[in-house]
Design a protein around this motif. Structure first.
Motif, short mmCIF file in Angstrom:
data_model
loop_
_atom_site.label_atom_id
_atom_site.label_comp_id
_atom_site.label_asym_id
_atom_site.label_seq_id
_atom_site.Cartn_x
_atom_site.Cartn_y
_atom_site.Cartn_z
N GLY A 123 0.79 -1.23 0.00
CA GLY A 123 0.00 0.00 0.00
C GLY A 123 0.82 1.27 0.00
O GLY A 123 0.27 2.37 -0.11
N SER A 124 2.14 1.16 0.13
CA SER A 124 2.97 2.36 0.18
C SER A 124 3.21 2.91 -1.22
O SER A 124 3.27 2.16 -2.19
N THR A 125 3.34 4.21 -1.29
CA THR A 125 3.57 4.91 -2.55
C THR A 125 4.86 5.73 -2.41
O THR A 125 5.41 5.87 -1.32
N PRO A 126 5.35 6.31 -3.50
CA PRO A 126 6.50 7.21 -3.37
C PRO A 126 6.27 8.33 -2.35
O PRO A 126 7.20 8.73 -1.65
N GLU A 127 5.03 8.80 -2.24
CA GLU A 127 4.74 9.87 -1.28
C GLU A 127 4.90 9.38 0.16
O GLU A 127 5.40 10.12 1.02
N HIS A 128 4.49 8.13 0.42
CA HIS A 128 4.69 7.57 1.77
C HIS A 128 6.18 7.47 2.10
O HIS A 128 6.61 7.84 3.19
N ILE A 129 6.95 6.94 1.15
CA ILE A 129 8.39 6.77 1.40
C ILE A 129 9.08 8.11 1.56
O ILE A 129 9.96 8.29 2.41
N ARG A 130 8.67 9.09 0.76
CA ARG A 130 9.26 10.43 0.86
C ARG A 130 8.98 11.03 2.24
O ARG A 130 9.86 11.64 2.86
N ALA A 131 7.76 10.87 2.73
CA ALA A 131 7.40 11.40 4.04
C ALA A 131 8.21 10.73 5.15
O ALA A 131 8.64 11.40 6.11
N ILE A 132 8.41 9.42 5.03
CA ILE A 132 9.24 8.70 6.01
C ILE A 132 10.66 9.25 6.02
O ILE A 132 11.24 9.54 7.06
N ALA A 133 11.23 9.38 4.83
CA ALA A 133 12.61 9.86 4.72
C ALA A 133 12.77 11.27 5.27
O ALA A 133 13.74 11.59 5.97
N GLN A 134 11.81 12.13 4.95
CA GLN A 134 11.88 13.50 5.42
C GLN A 134 11.76 13.57 6.94
O GLN A 134 12.47 14.34 7.61
N ALA A 135 10.85 12.78 7.50
CA ALA A 135 10.67 12.77 8.95
C ALA A 135 11.92 12.31 9.67
O ALA A 135 12.37 12.92 10.65
N LEU A 136 12.50 11.25 9.18
CA LEU A 136 13.69 10.71 9.83
C LEU A 136 14.90 11.61 9.62
O LEU A 136 15.78 11.71 10.49
N GLY A 137 14.95 12.29 8.49
CA GLY A 137 16.08 13.16 8.20
C GLY A 137 16.06 14.46 8.94
O GLY A 137 17.11 15.08 9.14
N SER A 138 14.88 14.89 9.38
CA SER A 138 14.77 16.21 10.02
C SER A 138 14.64 16.12 11.53
O SER A 138 14.73 17.13 12.21
N ALA A 139 14.40 14.91 12.05
CA ALA A 139 14.16 14.79 13.50
C ALA A 139 15.46 14.62 14.25
O ALA A 139 16.47 14.17 13.72
#
Length: 228
Positions: free
Chosen positions: A212-228
């Motif tokens: 069920g994951s899309t590029p938008e889901h993966i992008r959001a995960i990466a951004q969250a982990l990269g900025s926290a």
């Protein structure tokens, strides 16, 4: 894409061709990226039960996984990624098949804890962490299932068991439900970003998503982990 699974679709004779093609396509995209990108060759279950509960012998399973692993490595993968498993004996067969085909290629493995905190075959997260860790994999964890909440609970239990290798978390994009003949996943990219932060706090170090994951889901995960 192992022989036993492809047999269900009448293409068991194309194991090498299909796995090499998939790996080469991924390799080409990874090599074209502006930063280092690893390619993992996904190896799922056979879809059959091993003896004595089923008719598939351990040696037959090892041979099927070795055949697939060899093709994935020939296609250029960096790591062999055994996932969505429910039976520890099948995990052992898959790891052995990988080692036969490509002794120097790293192997990781994840199981699916979608039956009241256990796998379909009754394996607990704690037992999975202990027994898969003993196989010498470079990382282990949980994937798929009924959404982030269920997977987070499995990661918490695996982390509590003290694995000596990095933990992997790859949740589905929410709990699946059927609309007609189509599976629908309700988690938004924001939902998956919050999940990523939670599993990181629980000890996961390789974090992504599954069905069920899309590029938008993966992008959001990466951004969250990269900025926290």
């Amino acid at each position: 894409g192992n022989r036993l699974r492809l047999e269900l679709h009448g293409v068991s004779g194309r194991v090498g061709e299909l796995n090499r093609a998939a790996a080469r396509l991924a390799r080409a995209e990874a090599d074209a990226a502006s930063r280092p990108v690893l390619v993992a060759g996904s190896m799922g279950p056979t879809g059959q039960m091993l003896a004595p509960m089923g008719t598939l012998s351990y040696d037959e399973a090892v041979a099927a996984f070795a055949e697939q692993a060899a093709a994935l490595v020939e296609g250029g993968v960096d790591v062999l990624w055994i996932e969505t498993m429910s039976d520890l004996e099948e995990v052992r067969a898959a790891v052995e098949g990988c080692r036969q085909a490509a002794p120097t290629v790293p192997v990781v493995s994840t199981m699916t804890f979608d039956t009241r905190g256990r796998t379909m075959m009754g394996v607990t997260p704690e037992r999975a962490a202990e027994e898969i860790g003993a196989l010498g994999v470079v990382a282990l964890g949980a994937n798929c299932g009924k959404g982030p909440d269920e997977l987070e609970a499995a990661i918490a239990r695996m982390g509590g068991a003290g694995p000596v290798v990095p933990l992997i978390a790859k949740a589905n994009a929410g709990a699946p439900r059927l609309e007609g003949d189509r599976a629908v996943y309700d988690a938004t990219p924001e939902d998956m970003a919050h999940y990523a932060l939670r599993v990181r706090n629980l000890g996961a170090r390789i974090i992504g998503a599954c069905c069920g994951s899309t590029p938008e889901h993966i992008r959001a995960i990466a951004q969250a982990l990269g900025s926290a």
